[in-house]
Scaffold this active site. Sequence first.
Site, PDB file in Angstrom:
ATOM      1  N   HIS A   7      -2.968  -5.690   5.268  1.00  0.00           N
ATOM      2  CA  HIS A   7      -3.465  -4.977   4.982  1.00  0.00           C
ATOM      3  C   HIS A   7      -3.342  -4.471   3.205  1.00  0.00           C
ATOM      4  O   HIS A   7      -2.801  -5.022   2.290  1.00  0.00           O
ATOM      5  CB  HIS A   7      -1.973  -3.444   5.499  1.00  0.00           C
ATOM      6  CG  HIS A   7      -0.807  -3.869   5.309  1.00  0.00           C
ATOM      7  ND1 HIS A   7       0.443  -4.694   6.219  1.00  0.00           N
ATOM      8  CD2 HIS A   7      -0.293  -3.693   4.350  1.00  0.00           C
ATOM      9  CE1 HIS A   7       1.188  -4.536   5.227  1.00  0.00           C
ATOM     10  NE2 HIS A   7       1.359  -3.945   4.472  1.00  0.00           N
ATOM     11  N   HIS A  79       1.246  -2.653  -2.433  1.00  0.00           N
ATOM     12  CA  HIS A  79       0.785  -4.633  -2.970  1.00  0.00           C
ATOM     13  C   HIS A  79      -0.400  -4.677  -1.652  1.00  0.00           C
ATOM     14  O   HIS A  79      -1.132  -4.021  -1.478  1.00  0.00           O
ATOM     15  CB  HIS A  79       2.119  -4.825  -1.829  1.00  0.00           C
ATOM     16  CG  HIS A  79       1.760  -4.397  -1.094  1.00  0.00           C
ATOM     17  ND1 HIS A  79       3.018  -3.044  -0.596  1.00  0.00           N
ATOM     18  CD2 HIS A  79       2.538  -4.329   0.438  1.00  0.00           C
ATOM     19  CE1 HIS A  79       3.419  -2.567   1.091  1.00  0.00           C
ATOM     20  NE2 HIS A  79       2.545  -3.257   1.022  1.00  0.00           N
ATOM     21  N   GLU A 130       3.425  -9.022  -0.300  1.00  0.00           N
ATOM     22  CA  GLU A 130       3.898  -8.941   1.094  1.00  0.00           C
ATOM     23  C   GLU A 130       3.145 -10.418   1.898  1.00  0.00           C
ATOM     24  O   GLU A 130       1.959 -10.871   2.389  1.00  0.00           O
ATOM     25  CB  GLU A 130       4.080  -7.654   1.893  1.00  0.00           C
ATOM     26  CG  GLU A 130       4.585  -7.986   3.304  1.00  0.00           C
ATOM     27  CD  GLU A 130       4.179  -6.470   3.584  1.00  0.00           C
ATOM     28  OE1 GLU A 130       3.644  -5.496   3.381  1.00  0.00           O
ATOM     29  OE2 GLU A 130       5.342  -6.329   4.749  1.00  0.00           O
TER      30      GLU A 130
END
Length: 134
Positions: A7, A79, A130
């Site tokens: 994502h 992020h 991440e």
Amino acid sequence: MIGRLNHVAIAVKDLAAATAVYRDTLGAEVTDPLPQPEHGVTVVFITLPNTKIELLEPMGEGSPIAKFLEKAPDGGIHHVCYEVDDILAARDRLKAQGARVLGDGTPKIGAHGKPVLFLHPKDFCGTLVELEQA
Ligand SMILES: CC[C@H](C(=O)O)C(=O)SCCNC(=O)CCNC(=O)[C@H](O)C(C)(C)COP(=O)(O)OP(=O)(O)OC[C@H]1O[C@@H](n2cnc3c(N)ncnc32)[C@H](O)[C@@H]1OP(=O)(O)O
Ligand SMILES: [Co+2]
């Protein structure tokens, strides 16, 4: 090491308004708000054919995205999340290369119920990364 783009996260002050933009203006499929108290955010996921957008709103005191939104009141890309086959092996390899793994290095369970870790933006082209266990 890194695999699929799981994502791209966008931090916003008003989750409901941002969700409406994606649902109504962009015609996207959105989830209900998902409170993530252990991460200090409430999230909404937008499901796309090839990845997801994660909308993040600060939750409670000391949210890790509060300062980001002070600097960017309109919101912004916060992020990117890449999948890895083995998050502990990835962590150890990254630390061995001198990369900064945020927190104490112990993966937390993320919004998908999978272990996640964060890498310092200063080590990755000014981008907060991440990692999520595939
Ligand atoms: C529910 C889980 C969900 C999931 O997908 O499963 C999530 O994604 S939870 C997402 C929210 N949680 C986190 O972001 C945890 C990791 N983040 C942090 O620990 C902090 O946000 C940190 C350390 C990245 C930044 O801390 P802070 O905002 O307090 O700012 P600093 O002044 O310490 O920042 C140092 C330096 O980095 C720059 N910075 C900060 N945030 C970002 C960012 N998102 N992207 C790029 N750069 C960032 C900041 O500007 C500072 O740079 P400087 O040049 O010194 O000003
Ligand atoms: Co995320």
